[in-house]
Design a protein around this motif. Sequence first.
Motif, mmCIF file in Angstrom:
data_model
loop_
_atom_site.group_PDB
_atom_site.id
_atom_site.type_symbol
_atom_site.label_atom_id
_atom_site.label_comp_id
_atom_site.label_asym_id
_atom_site.label_seq_id
_atom_site.Cartn_x
_atom_site.Cartn_y
_atom_site.Cartn_z
ATOM 1 N N ALA A 1 0.831 -1.209 0.000
ATOM 2 C CA ALA A 1 0.000 0.000 0.000
ATOM 3 C C ALA A 1 0.859 1.251 0.000
ATOM 4 O O ALA A 1 0.346 2.360 0.149
ATOM 5 C CB ALA A 1 -0.919 0.003 1.217
ATOM 6 N N GLY A 2 2.181 1.063 -0.156
ATOM 7 C CA GLY A 2 3.070 2.212 -0.105
ATOM 8 C C GLY A 2 4.242 2.139 -1.065
ATOM 9 O O GLY A 2 4.132 2.524 -2.234
ATOM 10 N N ILE A 3 5.362 1.598 -0.596
ATOM 11 C CA ILE A 3 6.629 1.793 -1.299
ATOM 12 C C ILE A 3 7.060 0.649 -2.214
ATOM 13 O O ILE A 3 8.141 0.711 -2.807
ATOM 14 C CB ILE A 3 7.763 2.035 -0.274
ATOM 15 C CG1 ILE A 3 7.963 0.800 0.615
ATOM 16 C CG2 ILE A 3 7.464 3.267 0.560
ATOM 17 C CD1 ILE A 3 9.146 0.911 1.550
ATOM 18 N N CYS A 4 6.241 -0.394 -2.373
ATOM 19 C CA CYS A 4 6.722 -1.589 -3.081
ATOM 20 C C CYS A 4 7.029 -1.342 -4.561
ATOM 21 O O CYS A 4 7.805 -2.073 -5.169
ATOM 22 C CB CYS A 4 5.724 -2.737 -2.935
ATOM 23 S SG CYS A 4 4.214 -2.545 -3.898
ATOM 24 N N ALA A 5 6.421 -0.315 -5.159
ATOM 25 C CA ALA A 5 6.592 -0.092 -6.593
ATOM 26 C C ALA A 5 7.701 0.902 -6.924
ATOM 27 O O ALA A 5 7.869 1.287 -8.085
ATOM 28 C CB ALA A 5 5.282 0.385 -7.205
ATOM 29 N N GLY A 6 8.461 1.314 -5.918
ATOM 30 C CA GLY A 6 9.516 2.299 -6.176
ATOM 31 C C GLY A 6 10.792 1.992 -5.422
ATOM 32 O O GLY A 6 10.774 1.410 -4.337
ATOM 33 N N ASN A 7 11.902 2.358 -6.010
ATOM 34 C CA ASN A 7 13.215 2.227 -5.369
ATOM 35 C C ASN A 7 14.051 3.428 -5.807
ATOM 36 O O ASN A 7 15.013 3.294 -6.575
ATOM 37 C CB ASN A 7 13.887 0.909 -5.771
ATOM 38 C CG ASN A 7 15.209 0.683 -5.061
ATOM 39 O OD1 ASN A 7 15.605 1.457 -4.181
ATOM 40 N ND2 ASN A 7 15.913 -0.377 -5.434
ATOM 41 N N PRO A 8 13.696 4.625 -5.331
ATOM 42 C CA PRO A 8 14.344 5.852 -5.827
ATOM 43 C C PRO A 8 15.842 5.904 -5.552
ATOM 44 O O PRO A 8 16.583 6.557 -6.286
ATOM 45 C CB PRO A 8 13.608 6.965 -5.062
ATOM 46 C CG PRO A 8 13.035 6.295 -3.858
ATOM 47 C CD PRO A 8 12.686 4.912 -4.303
ATOM 48 N N GLY A 9 16.292 5.213 -4.525
ATOM 49 C CA GLY A 9 17.722 5.227 -4.217
ATOM 50 C C GLY A 9 18.498 4.103 -4.867
ATOM 51 O O GLY A 9 19.700 3.940 -4.622
ATOM 52 N N ASN A 10 17.814 3.302 -5.712
ATOM 53 C CA ASN A 10 18.447 2.144 -6.349
ATOM 54 C C ASN A 10 19.185 1.274 -5.313
ATOM 55 O O ASN A 10 20.334 0.877 -5.511
ATOM 56 C CB ASN A 10 19.418 2.579 -7.449
ATOM 57 C CG ASN A 10 18.703 3.125 -8.666
ATOM 58 O OD1 ASN A 10 17.636 2.627 -9.063
ATOM 59 N ND2 ASN A 10 19.254 4.170 -9.260
ATOM 60 N N ILE A 11 18.506 1.007 -4.221
ATOM 61 C CA ILE A 11 19.095 0.202 -3.149
ATOM 62 C C ILE A 11 19.311 -1.222 -3.630
ATOM 63 O O ILE A 11 18.456 -1.810 -4.305
ATOM 64 C CB ILE A 11 18.182 0.229 -1.904
ATOM 65 C CG1 ILE A 11 18.001 1.665 -1.420
ATOM 66 C CG2 ILE A 11 18.758 -0.633 -0.783
ATOM 67 C CD1 ILE A 11 17.012 1.819 -0.293
ATOM 68 N N LYS A 12 20.478 -1.783 -3.260
ATOM 69 C CA LYS A 12 20.845 -3.119 -3.721
ATOM 70 C C LYS A 12 20.763 -4.149 -2.600
ATOM 71 O O LYS A 12 20.919 -3.818 -1.429
ATOM 72 C CB LYS A 12 22.267 -3.105 -4.289
ATOM 73 C CG LYS A 12 22.447 -2.212 -5.503
ATOM 74 C CD LYS A 12 23.879 -2.266 -6.020
ATOM 75 C CE LYS A 12 24.066 -1.383 -7.253
ATOM 76 N NZ LYS A 12 25.474 -1.435 -7.757
ATOM 77 N N ASP A 13 20.521 -5.370 -2.999
ATOM 78 C CA ASP A 13 20.555 -6.489 -2.068
ATOM 79 C C ASP A 13 21.990 -6.656 -1.573
ATOM 80 O O ASP A 13 22.931 -6.740 -2.371
ATOM 81 C CB ASP A 13 20.079 -7.762 -2.779
ATOM 82 C CG ASP A 13 19.908 -8.929 -1.828
ATOM 83 O OD1 ASP A 13 20.905 -9.299 -1.174
ATOM 84 O OD2 ASP A 13 18.803 -9.476 -1.754
ATOM 85 N N SER A 14 22.187 -6.696 -0.257
ATOM 86 C CA SER A 14 23.540 -6.761 0.299
ATOM 87 C C SER A 14 24.228 -8.089 0.012
ATOM 88 O O SER A 14 25.457 -8.189 0.105
ATOM 89 C CB SER A 14 23.492 -6.528 1.816
ATOM 90 O OG SER A 14 22.687 -7.513 2.452
ATOM 91 N N VAL A 15 23.463 -9.114 -0.353
ATOM 92 C CA VAL A 15 24.047 -10.433 -0.638
ATOM 93 C C VAL A 15 24.338 -10.600 -2.122
ATOM 94 O O VAL A 15 25.453 -10.927 -2.525
ATOM 95 C CB VAL A 15 23.112 -11.564 -0.151
ATOM 96 C CG1 VAL A 15 23.688 -12.928 -0.538
ATOM 97 C CG2 VAL A 15 22.907 -11.481 1.352
ATOM 98 N N THR A 16 23.338 -10.340 -2.971
ATOM 99 C CA THR A 16 23.510 -10.558 -4.411
ATOM 100 C C THR A 16 24.137 -9.364 -5.122
ATOM 101 O O THR A 16 24.700 -9.517 -6.210
ATOM 102 C CB THR A 16 22.146 -10.850 -5.062
ATOM 103 O OG1 THR A 16 21.307 -9.670 -4.962
ATOM 104 C CG2 THR A 16 21.444 -12.020 -4.357
ATOM 105 N N GLY A 17 24.027 -8.173 -4.512
ATOM 106 C CA GLY A 17 24.548 -6.984 -5.172
ATOM 107 C C GLY A 17 23.635 -6.449 -6.253
ATOM 108 O O GLY A 17 23.961 -5.467 -6.924
#
Length: 266
Positions: free
Chosen positions: A15-31
Amino acid sequence: KHTYWVCAFSVSQHAGICAGNPGNIKDSVTGQVYPLCDCGKPKYFNSSPPLSSNGQSSYCEMNKFDDMMGLLAATDKDFAQVVAVDAAYGLFTRAWCVAELAEAHQMGMVQRLKVVSAGSITRNEGMLRSLQVENMQASRPEDVADILAKISDKAAFNEALQNLIFGGNGLIANWRDLDGEQQVARMGQCLRWSDARARHGTAGGMRQSSWAESKSGKFQAGDLTGNAVMGRLCRCLSSLFWTSAGKQTRRMANARGLRRSSASVR
């Protein structure tokens, strides 16, 4: 039986942030950059209509932590806040986390601090003493703006924040003043962690625990030698001694201060 309410799990991300990643945050394991969700559900943010009388979105789930905490505290006399601090103490730099700490403190809620070690408090004390709410961060800038808008006197808030952390009845003081039962529980936990580290990486990872917890809740020694058990126990006790010593040091310092005050009066 304890029930824990975790906002990150209770708020619907769809209901909020699932459709956006404005900071292009990466998975710490897969990169890899986190993929966006295509659930297609309506999103509600801070200013999404309809708005309440205070200008906040009625349907947004990310701006009601204070109302939720107030409701839970009012309906359960034993409701308390568990403050699980990460190893880097980044929790104290996050706007939402600090706002929740302050709100719980203002409500008179019992707060329990959980840290990785006593030494981590000493290592991060300088950073903690320089905290200012104006410098807090959040994933969305509008969240920081909304939180700061609720604080009319930021200097007074910062002073109260320091008292919350370092005050005589603050988070750290209460953590150091563990009672005997809690210290014994901490010792058992320390031994289990120590044994888990000792077993990590052994061939096949199938070695049986040498310090196991029986059905009765008692701890029993397995293949640990007496010296190994005593060595680990002493390391746990030294950590607990730091806790007790801090408490005793504060008492001695207070007593010395009283004596100096009396001497100056005479």
